[in-house]
Design a protein around this motif. Structure first.
Motif, PDB file in Angstrom:
ATOM      1  N   ARG A  65      74.221  -7.045  14.615  1.00 15.29           N
ATOM      2  CA  ARG A  65      74.715  -5.643  14.220  1.00 15.29           C
ATOM      3  C   ARG A  65      73.986  -5.854  13.235  1.00 15.29           C
ATOM      4  O   ARG A  65      74.600  -4.427  12.782  1.00 15.29           O
ATOM      5  CB  ARG A  65      75.927  -6.314  13.905  1.00 15.29           C
ATOM      6  N   ASN A  66      73.915  -5.669  11.624  1.00 18.51           N
ATOM      7  CA  ASN A  66      73.047  -5.795  10.365  1.00 18.51           C
ATOM      8  C   ASN A  66      72.409  -5.145  10.705  1.00 18.51           C
ATOM      9  O   ASN A  66      71.811  -4.313   9.796  1.00 18.51           O
ATOM     10  CB  ASN A  66      73.640  -7.094   9.458  1.00 18.51           C
ATOM     11  N   ARG A  67      71.204  -4.737  11.945  1.00 15.19           N
ATOM     12  CA  ARG A  67      70.006  -4.438  11.652  1.00 15.19           C
ATOM     13  C   ARG A  67      69.977  -2.729  12.512  1.00 15.19           C
ATOM     14  O   ARG A  67      68.738  -2.772  12.752  1.00 15.19           O
ATOM     15  CB  ARG A  67      68.709  -5.186  11.958  1.00 15.19           C
ATOM     16  N   VAL A  85      67.588   2.294  14.188  1.00 15.91           N
ATOM     17  CA  VAL A  85      67.810   3.779  14.902  1.00 15.91           C
ATOM     18  C   VAL A  85      66.873   4.609  13.854  1.00 15.91           C
ATOM     19  O   VAL A  85      66.331   5.233  13.436  1.00 15.91           O
ATOM     20  CB  VAL A  85      68.786   3.988  14.429  1.00 15.91           C
ATOM     21  N   ARG A  86      67.313   4.006  12.095  1.00 11.75           N
ATOM     22  CA  ARG A  86      66.234   4.786  11.181  1.00 11.75           C
ATOM     23  C   ARG A  86      65.138   4.655  11.349  1.00 11.75           C
ATOM     24  O   ARG A  86      64.442   5.622  11.183  1.00 11.75           O
ATOM     25  CB  ARG A  86      66.602   4.532  10.097  1.00 11.75           C
ATOM     26  N   GLU A  87      64.463   3.562  11.922  1.00  8.99           N
ATOM     27  CA  GLU A  87      63.376   2.972  11.726  1.00  8.99           C
ATOM     28  C   GLU A  87      62.507   3.852  13.222  1.00  8.99           C
ATOM     29  O   GLU A  87      61.271   4.848  12.562  1.00  8.99           O
ATOM     30  CB  GLU A  87      62.994   1.840  11.938  1.00  8.99           C
ATOM     31  N   ARG A  89      61.807  15.268  15.398  1.00  2.00           N
ATOM     32  CA  ARG A  89      62.014  14.908  16.643  1.00  2.00           C
ATOM     33  C   ARG A  89      63.488  14.193  17.126  1.00  2.00           C
ATOM     34  O   ARG A  89      63.652  14.673  17.801  1.00  2.00           O
ATOM     35  CB  ARG A  89      60.897  14.422  17.533  1.00  2.00           C
ATOM     36  N   PHE A  90      63.873  13.671  16.606  1.00  2.00           N
ATOM     37  CA  PHE A  90      65.171  12.875  16.570  1.00  2.00           C
ATOM     38  C   PHE A  90      65.881  12.179  14.981  1.00  2.00           C
ATOM     39  O   PHE A  90      65.116  12.156  14.214  1.00  2.00           O
ATOM     40  CB  PHE A  90      64.311  11.288  17.223  1.00  2.00           C
ATOM     41  N   ASP A  91      67.424  12.480  15.154  1.00  2.00           N
ATOM     42  CA  ASP A  91      68.310  13.012  14.878  1.00  2.00           C
ATOM     43  C   ASP A  91      68.988  11.562  14.631  1.00  2.00           C
ATOM     44  O   ASP A  91      69.557  11.078  15.664  1.00  2.00           O
ATOM     45  CB  ASP A  91      69.148  13.826  14.387  1.00  2.00           C
ATOM     46  N   PRO A  92      69.059  10.296  13.436  1.00  2.00           N
ATOM     47  CA  PRO A  92      69.933   8.879  13.739  1.00  2.00           C
ATOM     48  C   PRO A  92      70.611   9.019  13.954  1.00  2.00           C
ATOM     49  O   PRO A  92      71.589   7.959  14.569  1.00  2.00           O
ATOM     50  CB  PRO A  92      69.401   8.445  12.914  1.00  2.00           C
TER      51      PRO A  92
END
Length: 147
Positions: free
Chosen positions: A118-120, A125-127, A140-143
């Motif tokens: 859960r903490n990661r 998503v950001r990575e 290309r992708f909005d987290p």
């Protein structure tokens, strides 16, 4: 390269199953006795199953398995065959708790976010967002969509 390991909630279920298997193995080992060669063999096998189940629980909880690996070239998801490069990814979306990668052929690789700690999850998503941008040279992708 970043590795994302299995969430502790899934590990606790696995540990519970292993403890139940170990308990049944110990029960069988004690109930069979050792008055014949066959019973001795069953006792040893049941005790061996119990020990192996406890070792599996210990190893999995001390070092959870990697379920997703991201690197500069692409990603590898446990249980999925082959690697997917960032250049192959046409779109990424988050829906129903799944991170869905669509490649140029229209094939979808869906990865359940619940498998990651859960903490990661936000970090994952950001990575993905950052690696897609780096590989393609633009956004290309909005987290933040779907969270």
């Amino acid at each position: 390269m970043n590795r994302y390991r299995l969430d502790r909630a899934h590990l606790m279920v696995l540990a519970g199953v292993c403890f139940i298997v170990a308990a049944v193995g110990v029960l069988v080992a004690f109930l069979t006795g050792t008055d014949s060669a066959l019973r001795t063999t069953v006792t040893v096998l049941a005790a061996g199953v119990a020990v192996i189940a406890l070792l599996v629980a210990a190893v999995m909880n001390l070092r959870p398995p990697v379920v997703l690996t991201l690197d500069q070239a692409g990603f590898r998801a446990r249980g999925r065959h082959g690697d997917v490069t960032w250049k192959q990814v046409e779109s990424v979306e988050i829906s129903e708790g799944l991170l869905r990668f669509t490649d140029g052929t229209g094939a979808i690789t869906a990865f359940p976010l619940s498998l990651v700690d859960r903490n990661r999850r936000a970090e994952l998503v950001r990575e993905v967002y950052d690696r897609l941008n780096t590989a393609n040279g633009y956004r290309r992708f909005d987290p933040t969509e779907g969270l």
